[in-house]
Design an enzyme around this catalytic site. Structure first.
Site, PDB file in Angstrom:
ATOM      1  N   ASP A  71      19.388   5.579  72.984  1.00 33.91           N
ATOM      2  CA  ASP A  71      18.142   4.908  72.585  1.00 33.91           C
ATOM      3  C   ASP A  71      17.138   5.855  71.926  1.00 33.91           C
ATOM      4  OD1 ASP A  71      19.171   2.556  73.685  1.00 33.91           O
ATOM      5  OD2 ASP A  71      18.412   3.076  75.663  1.00 33.91           O
ATOM      6  N   LYS A  78      18.855   5.890  66.856  1.00 33.63           N
ATOM      7  CA  LYS A  78      20.002   6.099  65.959  1.00 33.63           C
ATOM      8  C   LYS A  78      20.109   4.998  64.916  1.00 33.63           C
ATOM      9  CE  LYS A  78      22.641   6.100  69.575  1.00 33.63           C
ATOM     10  NZ  LYS A  78      21.658   6.128  70.661  1.00 33.63           N
ATOM     11  N   GLY A  95      22.797  -0.689  71.770  1.00 33.63           N
ATOM     12  CA  GLY A  95      21.804  -1.605  71.216  1.00 33.63           C
ATOM     13  C   GLY A  95      21.001  -0.811  70.219  1.00 33.63           C
ATOM     14  N   HIS A  96      21.252  -1.034  68.949  1.00 38.52           N
ATOM     15  CA  HIS A  96      20.583  -0.261  67.899  1.00 38.52           C
ATOM     16  C   HIS A  96      19.616  -1.178  67.152  1.00 38.52           C
ATOM     17  CE1 HIS A  96      24.141   2.811  67.768  1.00 38.52           C
ATOM     18  NE2 HIS A  96      23.588   2.692  68.956  1.00 38.52           N
ATOM     19  N   GLN A 133      25.330   5.505  72.225  1.00 42.06           N
ATOM     20  CA  GLN A 133      24.915   6.253  73.426  1.00 42.06           C
ATOM     21  C   GLN A 133      24.339   7.638  73.054  1.00 42.06           C
ATOM     22  OE1 GLN A 133      28.329   4.600  73.526  1.00 42.06           O
ATOM     23  NE2 GLN A 133      26.921   2.937  73.908  1.00 42.06           N
TER      24      GLN A 133
END
Ligand code: GDP
Ligand code: IMO
Ligand code: MG
Length: 427
Positions: A13, A16, A40-41, A223
């Site tokens: 988080d 990225k 979750g991007h 990650q």
């Protein structure tokens, strides 16, 4: 040539998605090389906000080919819903390529992930419950189902049957759950097969040919370094290699093709799930960082644990990834503090240590040693160059750079694509 790797330097988080999207306009391919829909991007383009889980963030750049590499674990149901969600918003997803060697997440992986966590009680990892760990375990155990297996019904049937033999024993006898039938899984997955067939190819060959043709390939990690199964805070990690070595195994691109390894680094630290976190703030300061930084999970909605910047971790990320650059994100979130603590080393059992302790017990006992840097109060979201930043913000960035072991080549001052100060070009 060249291939670039972009990865998380902390516990995920870091931003990225934003960084990948920013570079997406200048590269030919963006490849996810590990993880799955545990990621979750978030990408903000103009007034539009996108939350990507399995798809590479390059999918939002029209000229870029998004690739799901062999090292990713694919939940086809999630993949199809993410694709249709983007299509409904007018995003063209037709260029997507998926490796036939990527492994599939199935409903039994998700069930095992969730019940295992429940049975661990307060020793739980705090996984995302998406079946990531069990799917990678099957891959290593050589009982995994690959994307290419979807296109041969009798192979699929045999493999699902073999995989379910022990899974059903575990589900029924240990966890007291209902058994899952082979037919149930095969029927559902054959339906997905028909829908994803056109995307599936030998992505390693495509990428190497592209590099030979002088195209630019960007590999996007999920990650982060400290969640790496080998180099992270094991066992409180994910089940893959987000570190730079994983970019090679997870894409089929050799290390000699990689010219830059960019670590995405938040100007403070966050972590989701269980595990050690030396600079964690359990007080009002932590709540303030969470609120101002909007530190809530994109995948599970959980509160992110928040703390001050940790230079020991940043140095470690430089070392284990061979970082050439940092992209420092969320500097704007630190506006308004009179002074900002930065962890420069740890105290472990009365001793000062400057490197990440390799023993798990030592890391659990590590107490941060802080230096205090002067803060700034000016709004920096409109800053376009390093010189636009207030002097104390400049000093903060310079101090982090010195402590972290690689140049800071870009600085995020807001979530939008153009809310970025570019210092050195990545290409
Ligand atoms: P990822 O998983 O590494 O892609 O990061 P996430 O998307 O989970 O979390 C990063 C959050 O910070 C997202 O909501 C981004 O839109 C946001 N973000 C990224 N860079 C910046 C920045 O420089 N400033 C601010 N204010 N937000 C940012
Ligand atoms: P992005 O790509 C932050 C964490 C989970 C848990 C551990 C294992 O958005 O940075 P898993 O479901 O992978 O078996 O969970 O890893 N985790 C993440 N934390 N960002 C992520 O992804 C994460 N993906 C997994 O919270 O602690
Ligand atoms: Mg995220």
């Amino acid at each position: 040539m060249p291939a670039l790797v972009l990865l998380g330097a902390q516990w995920g988080d870091e931003g990225k998605g934003k960084a990948t999207d920013l570079l997406g306009g200048s590269v030919d391919y963006v490849v996810r090389y590990q993880g799955g829909n545990n990621a979750g991007h978030t990408v903000v383009v103009g007034d539009q906000k996108y939350a990507l889980h399995l798809l590479p963030s390059g999918i939002l750049s029209p000229d870029c080919v998004p690739v799901i590499g062999n090292g990713v674990v694919v939940d086809p149901k999630v993949l199809l819903s993410e694709l249709s969600g983007l299509n409904e918003r007018g995003v063209d997803t037709s260029k997507l390529l998926i490796s036939g060697n990527a492994h599939l997440i199935t409903p039994y992986h998700q069930t095992i992930d969730k019940v295992t966590e429940r049975f661990l009680g307060n020793r739980k990892i705090g996984t995302t419950g998406r079946g990531i760990g069990p799917a990678y375990a099957d891959k290593i155990n050589r009982v995994g189902i690959r994307v290419q297996d979807l296109f041969d019904e009798s192979i699929l049937l045999q493999k699902v049957e073999a995989a379910l033999q022990d899974k059903n024993q575990i589900l029924v006898k240990i966890f007291n759950r209902r058994a899952i039938t082979t037919e149930q899984v095969v029927e559902e997955y054959l339906d997905y097969a028909a829908q994803i067939k056109d995307f599936v190819t030998d992505t390693a060959l495509v990428l190497n040919n592209a590099l030979d043709d002088g195209k630019v390939v960007l590999m996007e990690g999920g990650q982060g370094t400290l969640l790496d199964v080998d180099h992270g805070t094991y066992p409180f990690v994910t089940s893959s290699n987000p570190t730079s070595g994983g970019a090679c195994t997870g894409s089929g691109v050799g290390p000699t093709k990689i010219t830059r390894v960019i670590g995405i680094l938040k100007a403070y630290t966050t972590r989701v799930g269980s595990g050690p976190f030396p600079t964690e703030l359990l007080d009002a300061d932590g709540d303030k960082l969470r609120t101002v930084g909007r530190e809530f999970g994109v995948t599970t909605g959980r509160d992110r644990r928040c703390g001050w910047f940790d230079a020991v971790i940043a140095r470690y990320a430089t070392r284990v990834n061979g970082l050439t650059d940092f992209f420092l994100t969320k500097l704007d979130i630190l506006t308004g503090w009179e002074r900002i603590p930065v962890c420069v080393a740890y105290e472990v059992d009365g001793r000062r240590v400057d490197e990440l302790p390799y023993s798990q017990s030592d890391f659990h006992h590590a107490k941060p040693i802080y230096e205090y840097l002067p803060g700034w109060s000016e709004d920096i979201t409109g800053a376009k160059s390093f010189d636009d930043l207030p002097k104390n913000a400049q000093s903060y960035v310079k101090a982090l750079e010195e402590m972290s072991g690689a140049p800071i080549s870009a600085i995020g001052v807001g979530p939008g694509r153009d809310e970025t100060i570019e210092i050195n070009s990545f290409l």
